[in-house]
Design an enzyme around this catalytic site. Structure first.
Site, PDB file in Angstrom:
ATOM      1  N   THR A 188      40.548  57.707  43.375  1.00 45.82           N
ATOM      2  CA  THR A 188      40.431  56.347  42.977  1.00 45.82           C
ATOM      3  C   THR A 188      39.649  55.789  44.281  1.00 45.82           C
ATOM      4  OG1 THR A 188      41.180  54.439  42.072  1.00 45.82           O
ATOM      5  CG2 THR A 188      42.588  55.687  43.773  1.00 45.82           C
ATOM      6  N   ASN A 398      34.465  39.423  37.744  1.00 44.38           N
ATOM      7  CA  ASN A 398      33.403  40.247  37.511  1.00 44.38           C
ATOM      8  C   ASN A 398      31.927  39.673  37.180  1.00 44.38           C
ATOM      9  OD1 ASN A 398      34.021  42.815  38.597  1.00 44.38           O
ATOM     10  ND2 ASN A 398      35.957  42.458  37.149  1.00 44.38           N
TER      11      ASN A 398
END
Lengths: 403, 403
Positions: A188, A398
């Protein structure tokens, strides 16, 4: 036995670290980290499978192939991804400068970068930062080193344990960064692990794979797999155990358990810091034909925007959960299936379970941590994954993050 | 040649329809629709592959297996999914009542339901609605019939064309509903198509598959595949063409083109009505090894929450688009890749293309309709998919939708 300890990435014997402000991040915070072991190490790493792998990933793959390394150089604020030939040159430059300052061969230094995609590294600043970081390496540098790998993270992610390894005391520690673009398939975003265990490169890699499969490869925030995902581990053998050279050695199992503990802690911390997250969801699928099917079903639920928005709305919308199980590809017998939220059965035999205590269920949905259990009714295998909910804040973060 | 016509689902010769207010929806609007052809029809259908397929899907699968049918009965407001044995009994009850009122065998009636999962149908209301709908069937009933299949849709979805089929004039028409839980693998939520073409059941099914693959199976709103996805087509032969019985017959190609036109119109309308959508994105991947790889890459981009939130924020974040291509599994050569937004090259050779006219790019990103083109540089195949952006409103709609 595992005992949580302090000291971060330099808790294992013989590791030094430093983090400095190189001026790559606009915020002016620490953005360049070096981790180093004066003693030679077995080394292993896992990387993103993304075709647009970042330059650092390509350079580090060559290091990992050797199976030995002694240093890791990382910058935040710039991913050095989608940067073509110049990007490769810059990544090699980072490795070369770090290696020459430490008296190592270039291929003994892992390189990693995180931040904005498609922008070239400001190499003068990077070089200056590397010089200051190497000069400042110390066993106390772990906190600054951790700061140096963070981007949109709202808190640092660190885990360290002491454990018994073949009769001696050993240590393992890890740090990680990541809050968005999280749907790992190898590791990750960025995670670095150190241990003073003595272990062959081949078995270190095998142990890392086992640990990552049930930890970092079992989380999702938004379903997007980054171009930069990397996890590196250095094992310098300073604990003094008899070197692990066979998977049948009981010490191998001890190492896997310790690595898994560190990686699981880091993976859960990443989910807790998921962009805009208001909930931490643990999703366990039981009664599956195989581990892979159980995990596929759990990940399908964890990835569903409809499930994630329902949890954000504190809505026990079990139909969406069964729906996501149903399209996961896992074998399920609806008439034998069962779904519990916080221990309360909300669906059974593929139908509404008519919850009698609606208040108790409301209370479960209002909690920050919620345990979801799904029985498929087709076998004995199980898997657990972790995810967060999908909030207004996720969209805001985002939609506003500037290119 | 295709000519768009009015008249909706009853535009093809010999079809009748009706939509009534049965009282299933809380809103009190039309919620029960019947579509009927007095003449026998070839019939074909495609369904969700979700393991928790709704009762109506299970009943309709048996109808589709026969290859002939004359009626479709649909309710909105309740999905009759995850409802166990009672749900199956209710779905069969809908088919039986419709069939007996029309003098048909039970297996000549498709059944479909849409709405909330896990709740049983109010069968007294449904039965009353079916009686009134059958009594009210007419060639003018198409508007009410369309109203009767809608749920969270903000506008009706309909398409109809006249076309030349083996030298005669034929017609094809379709209606659809759907705005969320859209990531079809067979069809999108509910869609019903009628045509007066004469065609064998086997070729009708093949034509439907061809049409759906490049239309409804090429859209995504949120990546969730519903338990109820269904598309049915009835072909009653009233156009008088020589029956199509071989794929080599030029008329087969004419039928596929007409069906594809209707299905593509409906698929795009569904995306335009995507929950909370502010953008309509057409994503074309070119230069791929195969159609499947091109489509996989395009769908990966279309499904990425990071890409979708970036478009909502009007941010030309090309790194996220290449990243989603990179983890799609499609073969891509970064050094030969190219990405354009509204015709402006934003990335080339896997790198930032340094857009000179930033204002022109801002204008593209501010439009409602945006065309995204991605070149993979590995072959000659291409595919186009459609999706929408991810807004605050999507989260709001789905966090608030009550179970």
């Amino acid at each position: 036995m595992l005992t949580a300890i302090k000291g971060g990435i330099t808790a294992p014997k013989g590791f030094k670290a430093a983090g400095v402000k190189a001026g790559i991040k606009k915020s002016g915070k620490e953005d360049l980290t070096v981790i180093y072991s004066p003693a030679p190490c077995s080394a292993a790493a896992l990387f993103t499978t993304n075709s647009f792998a970042a330059a650092g990933v390509q350079v580090s793959r060559e290091v990992a192939a050797k199976g030995t390394a002694q240093a890791i150089v990382v910058n935040s604020g710039c991913a050095n991804s989608c940067t073509g030939e110049q990007g490769m040159e810059d990544a090699r430059g980072m490795a070369h400068l770090t290696a020459s300052l430490l008296g190592l061969a270039d291929d003994q230094v892992f390189v990693a970068s995180t931040g904005i995609i498609g922008v070239n590294l400001p190499m003068a600043k990077v070089a200056d930062g590397i010089k200051r970081a190497v000069a400042g390496l110390s066993a106390d540098g772990h906190e600054k080193a951790l700061q140096g790998i963070m981007t949109t993270d709202t808190f640092p992610k660190v885990s360290a344990y002491e454990f018994t390894l073949g009769g001696v005391t050993a240590r393992v520690a890890g740090i990680a960064k990541g809050a968005g673009m999280i749907h790992p398939n190898m590791a990750t975003l960025l995670s670095f692990v150190t241990t003073d265990a003595a272990v062959s490169p081949a078995l270190l890699k095998q142990a890392l794979k086992e640990a990552v499969n049930v930890s970092m490869n079992s989380i999702t925030v938004d379903g997007d797999m980054s171009t930069n995902d990397t996890i590196c581990v250095l094992a310098n053998g300073q604990a003094g155990n008899k070197p692990i050279e066979a998977a049948g050695d009981p010490a191998y199992g001890e190492l896997v358990a310790a690595l898994t503990a560190v990686c699981t802690d880091l993976a859960k911390l990443i989910v807790r810091d998921g962009e805009g997250a208001t909930k931490f969801l643990e999703i366990t699928v039981k009664g599956a034909v195989s581990y892979d099917e159980a995990k596929a079903a759990a990940m399908s639920v964890a990835r569903s925007p409809l499930v994630k928005t329902a949890f954000f709305g504190q809505d026990p919308n079990w139909g969406r959960i069964l729906c996501a199980v149903g399209y996961s590809g896992a074998t399920v017998e609806p008439a034998k299936s069962k779904l519990t939220l916080g221990g309360i059965i909300v669906a059974e035999n593929g139908m509404n379970a008519a919850v009698s205590d609606a208040k108790a269920l409301q209370k479960v949905m209002a909690e920050k941590d919620i345990v979801v259990e799904i029985e498929l009714g087709t076998g004995d295998a199980s898997a657990t994954v972790w995810t967060c909910d999908f909030s207004y804040e996720y969209v805001k973060i985002n939609a506003d993050y500037s290119t």
